[in-house]
Scaffold this motif. Sequence first.
Motif, PDB file in Angstrom:
ATOM      1  N   MET A   1       0.848  -1.160   0.000  1.00 49.06           N
ATOM      2  CA  MET A   1       0.000   0.000   0.000  1.00 49.06           C
ATOM      3  C   MET A   1       0.902   1.235   0.000  1.00 49.06           C
ATOM      4  N   SER A   2       0.748   2.096  -0.996  1.00 48.31           N
ATOM      5  CA  SER A   2       1.519   3.341  -1.074  1.00 48.31           C
ATOM      6  C   SER A   2       0.674   4.503  -0.578  1.00 48.31           C
ATOM      7  N   PHE A   3       1.323   5.483   0.002  1.00 50.68           N
ATOM      8  CA  PHE A   3       0.617   6.649   0.517  1.00 50.68           C
ATOM      9  C   PHE A   3       1.586   7.816   0.589  1.00 50.68           C
ATOM     10  N   PHE A   4       1.082   8.958   0.977  1.00 51.14           N
ATOM     11  CA  PHE A   4       1.909  10.148   1.139  1.00 51.14           C
ATOM     12  C   PHE A   4       2.311  10.275   2.596  1.00 51.14           C
ATOM     13  N   LYS A   5       3.535  10.703   2.808  1.00 51.17           N
ATOM     14  CA  LYS A   5       3.994  10.953   4.173  1.00 51.17           C
ATOM     15  C   LYS A   5       4.846  12.219   4.156  1.00 51.17           C
ATOM     16  N   LEU A   6       5.043  12.795   5.302  1.00 48.53           N
ATOM     17  CA  LEU A   6       5.932  13.945   5.406  1.00 48.53           C
ATOM     18  C   LEU A   6       7.369  13.459   5.312  1.00 48.53           C
ATOM     19  N   LYS A   7       8.234  14.275   4.730  1.00 44.81           N
ATOM     20  CA  LYS A   7       9.604  13.841   4.463  1.00 44.81           C
ATOM     21  C   LYS A   7      10.429  13.618   5.715  1.00 44.81           C
ATOM     22  N   SER A   8      10.032  14.204   6.819  1.00 48.12           N
ATOM     23  CA  SER A   8      10.800  14.033   8.052  1.00 48.12           C
ATOM     24  C   SER A   8       9.881  14.154   9.255  1.00 48.12           C
ATOM     25  N   ALA A   9      10.446  13.866  10.413  1.00 47.81           N
ATOM     26  CA  ALA A   9       9.706  14.015  11.666  1.00 47.81           C
ATOM     27  C   ALA A   9       9.958  15.378  12.308  1.00 47.81           C
ATOM     28  N   ASN A  51       7.038  20.780  -1.088  1.00 52.00           N
ATOM     29  CA  ASN A  51       6.540  21.231   0.205  1.00 52.00           C
ATOM     30  C   ASN A  51       6.506  20.127   1.255  1.00 52.00           C
ATOM     31  N   GLY A  52       7.354  19.119   1.073  1.00 49.68           N
ATOM     32  CA  GLY A  52       7.606  18.182   2.153  1.00 49.68           C
ATOM     33  C   GLY A  52       6.901  16.844   2.101  1.00 49.68           C
ATOM     34  N   TYR A  53       6.146  16.545   1.039  1.00 48.43           N
ATOM     35  CA  TYR A  53       5.473  15.253   0.964  1.00 48.43           C
ATOM     36  C   TYR A  53       6.259  14.279   0.109  1.00 48.43           C
ATOM     37  N   ARG A  54       6.234  13.023   0.517  1.00 45.29           N
ATOM     38  CA  ARG A  54       6.892  11.966  -0.231  1.00 45.29           C
ATOM     39  C   ARG A  54       5.894  10.844  -0.468  1.00 45.29           C
ATOM     40  N   TYR A  55       5.985  10.251  -1.659  1.00 44.85           N
ATOM     41  CA  TYR A  55       5.124   9.131  -2.031  1.00 44.85           C
ATOM     42  C   TYR A  55       5.893   7.843  -1.764  1.00 44.85           C
TER      43      TYR A  55
END
Length: 117
Positions: A1-9, A51-55
Amino acid sequence: MSFFKLKSASLADHEKTGQAIMRVSKSVFQGGPKSEWAKFEKDTRKWLYDNGYRYTGTRNGKIPESVQIVPVYDTENRMHVRIPWSGDLEKVPPPADDTYNGSFPAFLARYFMRKCR
């Protein structure tokens, strides 16, 4: 399952992303060289990445052309309910957050209506 996440914490990175979301929200449907909306509309995939999102479905985190992105816009009297794709519900890991007690259905129930009024 792929989704978007923020590039860092990093909270600082999250702040920058939140500020970008505010800029695009305030300029929806407006054009011009300084319009965040115009940048978003021109290349939504680039805007999300910049703007910080990664797939998670690609090695470099960029969104492939095969993924259709559909922006939705809430107004004072219009809200959107996001219905998840059934394939994403087949093998879901338990939520890491203890407030859900490991229950994906509880997580989904809270997420489903989080913005709807």
